[in-house]
Design a protein around this motif. Structure first.
Motif, short mmCIF file in Angstrom:
data_model
loop_
_atom_site.label_atom_id
_atom_site.label_comp_id
_atom_site.label_asym_id
_atom_site.label_seq_id
_atom_site.Cartn_x
_atom_site.Cartn_y
_atom_site.Cartn_z
N ASP A 192 -10.70 4.72 12.21
CA ASP A 192 -10.04 5.89 11.61
C ASP A 192 -11.03 6.67 10.76
O ASP A 192 -11.10 7.90 10.80
N LYS A 199 -6.21 7.73 -2.89
CA LYS A 199 -7.42 7.64 -2.07
C LYS A 199 -8.48 8.65 -2.49
O LYS A 199 -9.66 8.34 -2.54
N GLU A 218 -12.60 7.47 2.35
CA GLU A 218 -11.22 7.91 2.28
C GLU A 218 -10.31 6.97 3.07
O GLU A 218 -9.25 6.55 2.59
N ALA A 219 -10.74 6.64 4.28
CA ALA A 219 -9.92 5.78 5.13
C ALA A 219 -9.73 4.41 4.49
O ALA A 219 -8.62 3.88 4.43
N LEU A 225 -12.44 10.60 11.20
CA LEU A 225 -12.29 11.56 10.11
C LEU A 225 -13.67 12.03 9.65
O LEU A 225 -13.89 13.22 9.39
N PRO A 235 -4.82 6.50 8.00
CA PRO A 235 -5.05 5.39 7.06
C PRO A 235 -3.75 4.81 6.50
O PRO A 235 -3.77 3.71 5.98
N GLN A 261 -9.81 -1.29 12.77
CA GLN A 261 -9.03 -0.07 13.00
C GLN A 261 -9.29 0.95 11.90
O GLN A 261 -9.44 2.15 12.17
N VAL A 262 -9.37 0.49 10.66
CA VAL A 262 -9.64 1.40 9.54
C VAL A 262 -11.03 2.00 9.70
O VAL A 262 -11.24 3.20 9.47
N ALA A 267 -1.74 4.69 -1.40
CA ALA A 267 -2.63 5.57 -0.65
C ALA A 267 -2.83 6.91 -1.36
O ALA A 267 -3.81 7.60 -1.13
N GLU A 268 -1.89 7.26 -2.25
CA GLU A 268 -2.02 8.57 -2.91
C GLU A 268 -3.25 8.65 -3.80
O GLU A 268 -3.66 9.72 -4.19
N ALA A 288 -7.47 4.66 1.37
CA ALA A 288 -6.05 4.87 1.69
C ALA A 288 -5.42 3.62 2.27
O ALA A 288 -4.27 3.31 1.99
N SER A 289 -6.16 2.90 3.11
CA SER A 289 -5.57 1.74 3.77
C SER A 289 -5.55 0.51 2.87
O SER A 289 -4.65 -0.31 2.96
N GLU A 329 5.24 3.69 -0.81
CA GLU A 329 4.03 4.47 -1.07
C GLU A 329 4.27 5.95 -1.03
O GLU A 329 5.11 6.42 -0.27
N GLY A 330 3.52 6.69 -1.84
CA GLY A 330 3.61 8.14 -1.81
C GLY A 330 2.36 8.74 -1.21
O GLY A 330 1.29 8.16 -1.27
N ILE A 374 -6.94 -5.59 9.99
CA ILE A 374 -6.93 -4.14 10.18
C ILE A 374 -8.30 -3.52 9.98
O ILE A 374 -8.49 -2.33 10.23
#
Lengths: 323, 399
Positions: A16, A295, A275-276, A20, B214, A12-13, A292-293, A279-280, B204-205, A9
């Protein structure tokens, strides 16, 4: 831990994050240019950005209601949206400066800052009021344009949609145009002179007020364009949508060295990528312990680290010019 | 200057007296005013839902206030806007218990707001009838003032998981919005799915509202059979839409927070085929609710949102209980406690079916529904395909 998945991935990340990042960079320019000239943070810029997004969606919904959306090429529609969004936001930015900041020009630094926060609240609720009367809606949705959603399969795991390409291309184009205006034209030179020293610049025959208005005009236009691109890319907007991207873009501007144009672009990209990736990858790397929360915590921790070692931002010292 | 201030004083006294007079005169006419409050988000992203609760309640008061008025009281609705925020809900709750005329609260929409607010109502012995809060903790705290008309998330999560199993789903990817409601129902779905042998590949949250890239990228790479979003439509909509646009082909599913016509508006044709469970059946499934739907449409010029019918029934029960409490108090304004007691005793045949409460305030038999989005047109939300309908008793109180 699934290493092959992590590698698969990665591109792709990266993509992304770049998209952003360009979005943040476009918004960050508005903060950084105003800071460069007036040395204050225009907190109303996040709403100027959102107004661009709303102008875009209103035009699209208007076209759709008349059944004309499919009649034009989506690229033409997008161009109209961008121009209208830029014009609307630029005008708004200039008006805000004229009404809320110029009368406070001689006041201590904190006073226009408070005024900016006030304008920000005012604009949020003005948009909300307008949309609740006009459409009786809070959330507005960008209508889907199928051609923009086509995806190119680059490899098995990497795809890029037409609209993502459009976002990257328009961001690059606008950043390049801005670079030309600031560095290659007489007006740009005048803006830089005002940023350097207002009193001396006015002695040299530069109309300082006009140059400051122009700064807001250019910053606002970039913000408006970012708003339209944001709407096209992520589709749902509401009057408070600007807050978080605005805060991130402001951070990006500080990260790059506030007042510095290439710094804002770089700061935006770094923050977008951080950030991306956070999160990923956080949940994959920690086996689901951190999701991901987290990030933003991760991204901002790195940011603090960078600023500890480079307090003036990534490019704060290297490039002297300000605009 | 001095002269003028002397002249002004009797003027003020007179003005005050004139203001007080009509109030005193009115109080003599009736025995008093009884107020029913609603608390739901009337502004912001979930206003569509919240307004449904207010309007459902308003309609019930207009149609059913007769018996209480015959006893000599005026009945009024006082709507409060909790903005779907716990702090606003609690602040409103404090104002509500301070108003002695308010005898019942109908609300809220969000469990995360209802739970802290009900702690305030408890201090004022004020009864809360919930039309829409599905989190188990709403009633599992065993507060005598809290009763609810709708089902519970522990059951809803199980119903969802059983249905997912019947779709032959092997792997599920679960996302939630980190609220009491969203995370709660997502956890129940996850636990039940695991019990049934579905592999939950991630849980996940996220509080993100616009850019879901992402989250989608690793999700797509894991190729789950089903993606479950525990949360509300204004977040689930863009998330699912972006996932489809990025080529995620998994089945999509969520709880009753997705049951809003605006989801169709957000998702367009990417929303067709999405599954959702809900504790609020579509109005057309209730034979007795047809008049309600017609009147609602005629009066407010829109179809009732989910939970509007539940709000109607909640208010109807509140009115019945107030009537009984007035009679028990010998025709005087009843104490709030006795209204709460009467609510728990209710045996009411409402537009959403028969309503009775168990010892902790849950409806003895609550309906659970599984639906599939049938059309990209938000106006046809009411025609979504019903796949399953069940009536399930709530689990007993854990002591």
């Amino acid at each position: 831990m699934d290493t092959s998945l992590l590698i698969a991935i990665f591109p792709q990340v990266l993509l992304d994050g770049i998209i952003l990042g360009f979005m943040y960079a476009l918004i960050a320019l508005g903060y950084t240019m105003v800071y460069g000239v007036l040395e204050f943070i225009n907190f109303a810029h996040s709403e100027i950005f959102v107004v661009g997004a709303f102008i875009g969606v209103e035009i699209l919904l208007g076209l759709q209601a008349r059944g004309m959306l499919d009649a034009f090429s989506p690229f033409l529609v997008l161009l109209i949206l961008l121009l209208a969004g830029m014009a609307g936001s630029a005008l708004l930015a200039v008006t805000v400066e004229r009404v809320a900041y110029r009368p406070l020009r001689g006041a201590p630094r904190l006073i226009p800052l408070i005024s900016a926060i006030g304008v920000s609240f005012f604009l949020q609720d003005a948009i909300r009021l307008f949309e609740s009367i006009w459409r009786n809606a809070f959330n507005l949705v960008y209508p889907t344009m199928d051609q923009l959603n086509l995806r190119f399969q680059l490899t098995e795991n990497i795809e890029i949609s037409v609209k993502s390409l459009v976002v990257i291309a328009s961001a690059l184009l606008m950043l390049w145009a801005l670079h030309l205006i600031v560095n290659r034209t007489k007006v740009g030179k005048a803006i830089r002179a005002v940023a350097e020293d207002q009193a001396t610049a006015s002695l040299m025959g530069i109309n300082v007020n006009r140059m400051i208005s122009l700064t807001f005009l250019i910053g606002g236009a970039m913000g408006g364009a970012a708003g339209v691109l944001f709407g096209v890319q992520y589709s749902l907007i509401n009057p408070y949508t600007g807050f978080i991207p605005g805060l991130k873009a402001f951070t990006a501007a500080v990260l790059g060295g506030i007042g510095n144009i290439p710094g804002a672009m770089m700061g935006g990209l770094v923050l977008g990528l951080l950030e991306a990736f956070a999160a990923s990858y956080l949940s994959l790397l920690t086996g689901g312990a951190f999701g991901a929360e987290y990030k933003d915590i991760f991204a901002f921790s790195i940011l603090i680290l960078i600023l500890i070692f480079r307090p003036k931002g990534l490019l704060g010292e290297v490039v002297r010019e300000r605009a | 200057m001095r002269q003028s201030s002397i002249w002004r004083k009797p003027g003020i006294a007179l003005a005050v007296a004139m203001l007080l007079l009509p109030a005193a005169a009115l109080a003599g006419e009736a025995k008093g005013t009884i107020k029913i409050a609603t608390q739901s988000p009337l502004s912001g992203g979930q206003a569509a839902f919240g307004e449904g609760i207010k309007l459902g309640s308003q309609l019930a008061i207009e149609q059913l206030k007769g018996p209480v008025e015959k006893l000599g009281f005026k009945v009024e609705l006082v709507p409060y806007d909790d903005q779907a925020k716990p702090d606003v809900g609690v602040a409103n709750a404090k104002n509500i218990i301070a108003d002695k005329d308010i005898l019942v609260v109908i609300g809220h929409l969000n469990s995360g707001v209802a739970i802290p607010s009900s702690e305030v109502y408890k201090d004022g012995q004020l009864a809360m009838v919930s039309p829409a809060n599905t989190n188990p903790k709403v009633t599992d705290r065993n507060l005598s003032i809290v009763s609810r008309i709708c089902g519970r998330d522990d059951v809803q999560g199980e119903v969802g998981a059983v249905f997912a199993k019947s779709l032959k789903v092997k792997t599920a990817y679960v996302i939630h919005d980190k609220t009491t409601y969203g995370q709660g129902v997502a956890e129940f779905f996850r636990d039940n799915a695991k019990k049934l042998g579905i592999e939950v590949v991630a849980f996940e949250g996220t509080e993100e509202k616009s850019n879901f890239d992402p989250i989608i990228t690793p999700m797509k790479a894991k190729k789950p059979d089903l993606v479950y979003f525990g949360g509300m439509y204004d977040q689930a909509g863009p998330f699912f839409k972006q996932a489809r646009e990025k080529g995620v082909t998994a089945k999509l599913m969520g709880p009753d927070g997705l049951d809003a016509s605006e989801l169709a508006k957000i998702m367009g044709k990417t929303g067709v085929g999405l599954y959702y469970t809900t504790a609020a059946g579509p109005v057309k499934l209730y034979p007795k609710a047809q008049d309600f739907a017609k009147t609602y449409k005629a009066k407010f010029n829109k179809d009732p949102e989910p939970y509007a019918a539940e709000a109607y029934d909640s208010t109807a029960i509140a009115l019945k209980a107030i009537e009984a409490a007035i009679k028990a108090a010998g025709g005087k304004v009843p104490a709030r406690e006795s209204v709460a007691v009467q609510i728990r005793k209710s045996k009411y045949s409402g537009i959403t079916g028969n309503i009775e409460f168990d010892e902790k305030g849950d409806r003895k038999k609550a309906g659970y529904f599984i639906l599939e989005v049938a059309s990209e047109d938000p106006g046809k939300w009411g025609d979504n395909k019903l796949l399953k309908r069940e009536e399930i008793a709530p689990p007993p109180l854990q002591k």
